[in-house]
Design a protein around this motif. Structure first.
Motif, PDB file in Angstrom:
ATOM      1  N   PRO A  71       0.831  -1.210   0.000  1.00 20.65           N
ATOM      2  CA  PRO A  71       0.000   0.000   0.000  1.00 20.65           C
ATOM      3  C   PRO A  71       0.866   1.262   0.000  1.00 20.65           C
ATOM      4  N   VAL A  72       0.645   2.119  -0.972  1.00 21.99           N
ATOM      5  CA  VAL A  72       1.468   3.319  -1.160  1.00 21.99           C
ATOM      6  C   VAL A  72       0.583   4.556  -1.056  1.00 21.99           C
ATOM      7  N   LEU A  73       1.051   5.535  -0.301  1.00 16.34           N
ATOM      8  CA  LEU A  73       0.378   6.830  -0.207  1.00 16.34           C
ATOM      9  C   LEU A  73       1.277   7.905  -0.785  1.00 16.34           C
ATOM     10  N   ARG A  74       0.652   8.958  -1.283  1.00 15.60           N
ATOM     11  CA  ARG A  74       1.405  10.107  -1.805  1.00 15.60           C
ATOM     12  C   ARG A  74       1.456  11.184  -0.733  1.00 15.60           C
ATOM     13  N   GLY A  98      16.125   8.215   0.980  1.00 15.73           N
ATOM     14  CA  GLY A  98      15.919   9.104  -0.146  1.00 15.73           C
ATOM     15  C   GLY A  98      14.619   9.863   0.015  1.00 15.73           C
ATOM     16  N   ALA A  99      13.769   9.798  -1.015  1.00 16.32           N
ATOM     17  CA  ALA A  99      12.489  10.498  -0.988  1.00 16.32           C
ATOM     18  C   ALA A  99      11.334   9.554  -0.661  1.00 16.32           C
ATOM     19  N   ALA A 100      11.650   8.408  -0.050  1.00 13.32           N
ATOM     20  CA  ALA A 100      10.625   7.455   0.397  1.00 13.32           C
ATOM     21  C   ALA A 100      10.670   7.344   1.911  1.00 13.32           C
ATOM     22  N   LEU A 101       9.501   7.136   2.515  1.00 12.86           N
ATOM     23  CA  LEU A 101       9.437   7.016   3.968  1.00 12.86           C
ATOM     24  C   LEU A 101       8.426   5.935   4.322  1.00 12.86           C
ATOM     25  N   SER A 102       8.833   5.037   5.213  1.00 10.59           N
ATOM     26  CA  SER A 102       7.945   3.965   5.660  1.00 10.59           C
ATOM     27  C   SER A 102       7.022   4.466   6.762  1.00 10.59           C
ATOM     28  N   ALA A 146       9.078  18.593   2.492  1.00 12.79           N
ATOM     29  CA  ALA A 146      10.529  18.402   2.477  1.00 12.79           C
ATOM     30  C   ALA A 146      11.019  17.774   1.173  1.00 12.79           C
ATOM     31  N   GLY A 147      10.098  17.492   0.252  1.00 13.26           N
ATOM     32  CA  GLY A 147      10.483  16.899  -1.026  1.00 13.26           C
ATOM     33  C   GLY A 147      10.239  15.410  -1.123  1.00 13.26           C
ATOM     34  N   GLY A 148       9.552  14.816  -0.132  1.00 19.56           N
ATOM     35  CA  GLY A 148       9.262  13.395  -0.174  1.00 19.56           C
ATOM     36  C   GLY A 148       8.277  13.045  -1.280  1.00 19.56           C
ATOM     37  N   ARG A 149       8.399  11.811  -1.790  1.00 16.82           N
ATOM     38  CA  ARG A 149       7.570  11.394  -2.923  1.00 16.82           C
ATOM     39  C   ARG A 149       6.715  10.167  -2.644  1.00 16.82           C
ATOM     40  N   LEU A 150       7.060   9.386  -1.647  1.00 12.47           N
ATOM     41  CA  LEU A 150       6.381   8.097  -1.470  1.00 12.47           C
ATOM     42  C   LEU A 150       6.300   7.748   0.003  1.00 12.47           C
ATOM     43  N   LEU A 151       5.104   7.361   0.457  1.00 17.80           N
ATOM     44  CA  LEU A 151       4.895   6.828   1.805  1.00 17.80           C
ATOM     45  C   LEU A 151       4.510   5.361   1.678  1.00 17.80           C
ATOM     46  N   ASP A 152       5.258   4.498   2.338  1.00 17.09           N
ATOM     47  CA  ASP A 152       5.041   3.054   2.275  1.00 17.09           C
ATOM     48  C   ASP A 152       4.325   2.605   3.540  1.00 17.09           C
ATOM     49  N   ALA A 153       3.043   2.203   3.409  1.00 15.94           N
ATOM     50  CA  ALA A 153       2.263   1.774   4.563  1.00 15.94           C
ATOM     51  C   ALA A 153       2.484   0.305   4.917  1.00 15.94           C
ATOM     52  N   GLN A 154       3.291  -0.401   4.138  1.00 13.40           N
ATOM     53  CA  GLN A 154       3.768  -1.757   4.406  1.00 13.40           C
ATOM     54  C   GLN A 154       2.692  -2.830   4.302  1.00 13.40           C
ATOM     55  N   ALA A 214      -1.522  11.928   8.398  1.00 15.32           N
ATOM     56  CA  ALA A 214      -1.764  13.062   7.499  1.00 15.32           C
ATOM     57  C   ALA A 214      -0.722  14.155   7.708  1.00 15.32           C
ATOM     58  N   ASP A 215      -0.374  14.402   8.964  1.00 14.85           N
ATOM     59  CA  ASP A 215       0.620  15.429   9.265  1.00 14.85           C
ATOM     60  C   ASP A 215       1.996  15.018   8.762  1.00 14.85           C
ATOM     61  N   LEU A 216       2.352  13.744   8.968  1.00 14.82           N
ATOM     62  CA  LEU A 216       3.646  13.271   8.473  1.00 14.82           C
ATOM     63  C   LEU A 216       3.709  13.389   6.960  1.00 14.82           C
ATOM     64  N   GLY A 217       2.603  13.038   6.281  1.00 11.97           N
ATOM     65  CA  GLY A 217       2.579  13.178   4.833  1.00 11.97           C
ATOM     66  C   GLY A 217       2.775  14.617   4.397  1.00 11.97           C
TER      67      GLY A 217
END
Length: 274
Positions: free
Chosen positions: A89-92, A190-194, A220-228, A211-214
């Motif tokens: 599951p991936v969030l933007r 990089g620009a991904a965060l779990s 900060a330039g992040g591109r991908l949130l990995d919900a695992q 939502a706040d972390l996103g």
């Protein structure tokens, strides 16, 4: 036939099991953990000898058949499992969804001031605020409370604290006045965060933390949130189930591109999220 690989680079995740762990063994350390996250894996350590024996009973045949790889290091390989679920599951960043029913509540408790301002919410209700990286260890401890299986072991928590010190692990905290009521933590490559784990002590506080972390990671330039782990909860936040091959391609682009900058850590009102 048992298959041992020297490191995460030698794992072919495109051919790995889609359910269950893809490898056992190796060691937990800051650099090995970052290496795993860069390649789309995350750890689930066994809490005790019984849990390790259960891993062996459940997955030993797959290991013997070479379907699940072994990594060198560690006295008992079954004490440390590495996972890469398919789909993922991936969030933007900046596009995390909050239910409409939350809007009125957030406006009531969310404050109207700027960063680091003080005060009360509407009708004297204590305001809800968020911060980033202000109480990382407290968020870790809260995420570990009562969690089964107890994968947030003392060893893993120690490694995560070191990664936080190095600027690679992050948390967002949700406060009601001065009380910590929710939070989330994860590891950035990089620009991904779990999104490794979250907790709440008030309804919806974990949703607000995500939502706040996103929002902060996107700024900060992040591109991908990995919900695992896929499931109804992360889908309600806007996560899209993504096949492993596509996910690994997106992750490689996020890791290999411009790294996200420093996460803004200021104290901010939750009302800005609606």
């Amino acid at each position: 036939m048992t298959r041992t690989v020297p490191d995460f680079d030698a794992l072919d995740l495109h051919r790995a099991p889609t359910e269950g762990p893809v490898a056992f063994g190796g060691v937990l350390g800051p650099q090995s953990l970052l290496s795993a996250y860069r390649r789309g894996l995350f750890p689930l350590p066994a809490a005790d000898d019984y849990a390790a024996a259960y891993n062996e009973a459940l997955h030993g045949d797959a290991v013997e058949a070479g379907e699940v790889a072994l990594l060198p290091g560690g006295a008992d390989p079954y004490a440390l499992a590495w996972w890469s679920p398919d789909p993922r599951p991936v969030l933007r960043p900046g596009a995390v969804r909050l239910p409409r029913r939350l809007a009125r509540r957030l406006r009531a408790v969310g404050g109207a001031g700027g960063a680091d301002s003080e005060g009360g919410g509407a009708g004297g209700v204590p305001e809800w605020w968020t911060t980033a990286d202000r109480a990382f260890e407290a968020v870790l401890a809260a995420c570990a409370e009562g969690r089964q299986p107890a994968w947030l072991t003392e060893e893993l928590r120690s490694v995560l604290v070191e990664l936080h010190r190095l600027g690679a692990a992050h948390s967002v905290e949700v406060w009601e006045g001065e009380e910590l009521i929710g939070g989330v933590f994860g590891v950035a490559v990089g620009a991904a965060l779990s999104l490794d784990s979250m907790f709440h002590r008030r309804p919806d506080a974990a949703r607000i933390a995500v939502a706040d972390l996103g929002a902060r990671f996107g700024a900060a330039g992040g591109r991908l949130l990995d919900a695992q782990w896929d499931g109804p909860y992360v889908r309600s936040l806007g996560a899209e189930p993504t096949g492993r091959s596509r996910y690994l391609g997106e992750l490689a682009g996020a890791v290999g591109g411009l790294a996200a900058g420093t996460l803004p850590d200021g104290r901010l009102p939750v009302a800005r999220l609606v």
